[in-house]
Design a protein around this motif. Sequence first.
Motif, mmCIF file in Angstrom:
data_model
loop_
_atom_site.group_PDB
_atom_site.id
_atom_site.type_symbol
_atom_site.label_atom_id
_atom_site.label_comp_id
_atom_site.label_asym_id
_atom_site.label_seq_id
_atom_site.Cartn_x
_atom_site.Cartn_y
_atom_site.Cartn_z
ATOM 1 N N LEU A 83 0.045 -1.297 -0.251
ATOM 2 C CA LEU A 83 -0.331 0.075 0.394
ATOM 3 C C LEU A 83 0.728 1.457 0.223
ATOM 4 O O LEU A 83 1.335 2.396 -0.636
ATOM 5 C CB LEU A 83 -1.099 -0.108 1.059
ATOM 6 C CG LEU A 83 -2.026 1.866 1.784
ATOM 7 C CD1 LEU A 83 -2.539 2.061 -0.135
ATOM 8 C CD2 LEU A 83 -2.830 0.959 2.550
ATOM 9 N N LEU A 84 2.344 1.397 0.836
ATOM 10 C CA LEU A 84 2.528 2.230 0.623
ATOM 11 C C LEU A 84 3.547 2.827 -0.228
ATOM 12 O O LEU A 84 3.801 3.842 -0.681
ATOM 13 C CB LEU A 84 3.455 2.108 2.096
ATOM 14 C CG LEU A 84 3.216 2.462 3.491
ATOM 15 C CD1 LEU A 84 4.531 1.992 4.573
ATOM 16 C CD2 LEU A 84 2.294 2.994 3.394
ATOM 17 N N ASP A 105 2.641 1.872 -2.932
ATOM 18 C CA ASP A 105 1.472 2.348 -4.413
ATOM 19 C C ASP A 105 0.952 3.890 -4.432
ATOM 20 O O ASP A 105 1.238 4.609 -4.796
ATOM 21 C CB ASP A 105 0.274 1.490 -4.276
ATOM 22 C CG ASP A 105 0.519 -0.149 -5.166
ATOM 23 O OD1 ASP A 105 0.860 -0.474 -6.013
ATOM 24 O OD2 ASP A 105 -0.373 -1.031 -4.419
ATOM 25 N N LEU A 106 0.980 4.058 -2.618
ATOM 26 C CA LEU A 106 0.752 5.614 -2.148
ATOM 27 C C LEU A 106 2.087 6.582 -2.493
ATOM 28 O O LEU A 106 1.668 8.118 -3.161
ATOM 29 C CB LEU A 106 0.814 5.817 -1.102
ATOM 30 C CG LEU A 106 -1.152 5.135 -0.487
ATOM 31 C CD1 LEU A 106 -0.552 5.110 1.736
ATOM 32 C CD2 LEU A 106 -2.183 5.774 -0.981
ATOM 33 N N LYS A 107 3.191 5.867 -2.769
ATOM 34 C CA LYS A 107 4.545 6.909 -3.193
ATOM 35 C C LYS A 107 4.277 6.873 -4.513
ATOM 36 O O LYS A 107 5.290 8.575 -4.678
ATOM 37 C CB LYS A 107 5.611 5.696 -3.137
ATOM 38 C CG LYS A 107 6.856 6.954 -2.677
ATOM 39 C CD LYS A 107 8.199 5.847 -1.659
ATOM 40 C CE LYS A 107 9.122 6.414 -2.467
ATOM 41 N NZ LYS A 107 9.909 6.459 -3.271
ATOM 42 N N ARG A 166 -7.603 2.738 0.510
ATOM 43 C CA ARG A 166 -7.483 2.437 -1.213
ATOM 44 C C ARG A 166 -8.001 3.732 -1.729
ATOM 45 O O ARG A 166 -7.399 4.087 -2.561
ATOM 46 C CB ARG A 166 -6.949 1.427 -1.499
ATOM 47 C CG ARG A 166 -5.346 0.287 -1.058
ATOM 48 C CD ARG A 166 -5.488 -1.225 -2.121
ATOM 49 N NE ARG A 166 -4.322 -1.659 -2.205
ATOM 50 C CZ ARG A 166 -2.807 -0.820 -3.086
ATOM 51 N NH1 ARG A 166 -3.354 -0.225 -3.399
ATOM 52 N NH2 ARG A 166 -1.667 -1.654 -2.080
ATOM 53 N N VAL A 226 4.926 9.980 1.625
ATOM 54 C CA VAL A 226 4.404 8.949 2.591
ATOM 55 C C VAL A 226 6.063 8.692 3.564
ATOM 56 O O VAL A 226 6.800 8.562 3.872
ATOM 57 C CB VAL A 226 4.230 8.098 2.243
ATOM 58 C CG1 VAL A 226 4.063 6.260 2.881
ATOM 59 C CG2 VAL A 226 3.212 7.679 0.897
ATOM 60 N N LEU A 277 -7.648 7.248 -0.705
ATOM 61 C CA LEU A 277 -6.439 7.838 -1.069
ATOM 62 C C LEU A 277 -5.771 7.715 -2.836
ATOM 63 O O LEU A 277 -5.297 9.014 -3.167
ATOM 64 C CB LEU A 277 -4.631 7.498 -0.179
ATOM 65 C CG LEU A 277 -4.944 7.662 1.061
ATOM 66 C CD1 LEU A 277 -4.078 6.771 2.060
ATOM 67 C CD2 LEU A 277 -5.455 9.070 1.319
ATOM 68 N N ILE A 278 -6.165 6.730 -3.059
ATOM 69 C CA ILE A 278 -6.187 6.137 -4.238
ATOM 70 C C ILE A 278 -7.267 6.858 -5.834
ATOM 71 O O ILE A 278 -6.365 7.669 -6.719
ATOM 72 C CB ILE A 278 -5.266 4.993 -5.095
ATOM 73 C CG1 ILE A 278 -4.158 4.934 -4.034
ATOM 74 C CG2 ILE A 278 -4.802 4.659 -5.774
ATOM 75 C CD1 ILE A 278 -3.315 3.172 -3.990
ATOM 76 N N LYS A 291 1.800 8.569 -5.733
ATOM 77 C CA LYS A 291 1.016 9.838 -5.625
ATOM 78 C C LYS A 291 0.749 11.045 -4.459
ATOM 79 O O LYS A 291 1.281 12.142 -4.615
ATOM 80 C CB LYS A 291 -0.523 9.623 -5.649
ATOM 81 C CG LYS A 291 -1.345 10.331 -5.475
ATOM 82 C CD LYS A 291 -3.100 10.153 -5.880
ATOM 83 C CE LYS A 291 -4.410 11.201 -5.689
ATOM 84 N NZ LYS A 291 -5.580 10.052 -5.961
ATOM 85 N N TYR A 292 1.658 10.660 -3.743
ATOM 86 C CA TYR A 292 2.205 10.954 -1.655
ATOM 87 C C TYR A 292 3.292 10.985 -1.435
ATOM 88 O O TYR A 292 4.664 10.225 -1.821
ATOM 89 C CB TYR A 292 1.232 10.925 -0.428
ATOM 90 C CG TYR A 292 -0.248 10.426 -0.831
ATOM 91 C CD1 TYR A 292 -0.822 11.706 -1.162
ATOM 92 C CD2 TYR A 292 -0.736 9.601 -1.678
ATOM 93 C CE1 TYR A 292 -2.021 12.090 -1.140
ATOM 94 C CE2 TYR A 292 -2.152 9.249 -1.557
ATOM 95 C CZ TYR A 292 -3.348 10.402 -1.519
ATOM 96 O OH TYR A 292 -4.267 10.753 -2.102
#
Length: 255
Positions: A30-31, A33-35, A236, A40, A239-240, A37-38
């Motif tokens: 998850l982190l 994938d978030l990285k 998910r 983290v 945030l995504i 866009k953000y």
Amino acid sequence: MKRVVIKVGSAVLTQDLQIAENRLHSIVKLLVDLKKKYEVVLVSSGAVSAGYTQLKLDKKILENKQALAAIGQPLLMKKYRLAFAEHNELCAQILLTAGNLSTPSQNEKIKNTMNVLLQNGVIPIVNENDATAIEELVVGDNDQLSAYVACNINADMLIILSDIDAYYDSDPHKNSDAKVRKVVNFIDEAELQQNASPNNEFATGGIVTKLKAASYMLTCEREMFLASGFNLEDVRSFLIDDKHLGGTLFTCKEI
């Protein structure tokens, strides 16, 4: 790029007195994938429970808990390091006490370190320094620590992933008709004064510490999102995909 702090509790990271490896790897994915866009930052519990897998001490005794944290911290970080390495990502450990968060000069040092790591694509992993913190320098729980860190480093949002999947209008364990409060703009003081009721042997909070963290974030005019750490679909989506399907958003904004 927006900056988010993700807090993961012991209830999510442990199962049957062991580190829940599959959940840890899911959190890491998850982190990663978030990285995209953000920026983290991870605040992770689990050091004491990791230590307990190696040495069965009574964690209710402070010295024992500190010893377990000292044993468990490198074990937990090794698991994170290897999990992130599978995605060619680098992580870093930051251990804090309340003393590190109590003065402007200390706050500035923390912020500067975080900025350097994030600017270089490294994911900071924060935990309270349980092994050395004396009573007056203990934050108390990682929910509140994550809120302090989030405000200190100017994060846009704190996300708490827990065994509690949202904030309900009544106790869902006692009331089958309890409904999720999807958006919360204000937390009553009486709700903050309830007794903490952790659902896991190694957890320290329950819903009350989540509400205290949310209240602090609202005071800082920042947002917090509470969602399940067992099933990551809600976080998910939020945030995504920018879709609020489940979980609770605490915000000053009227939505």
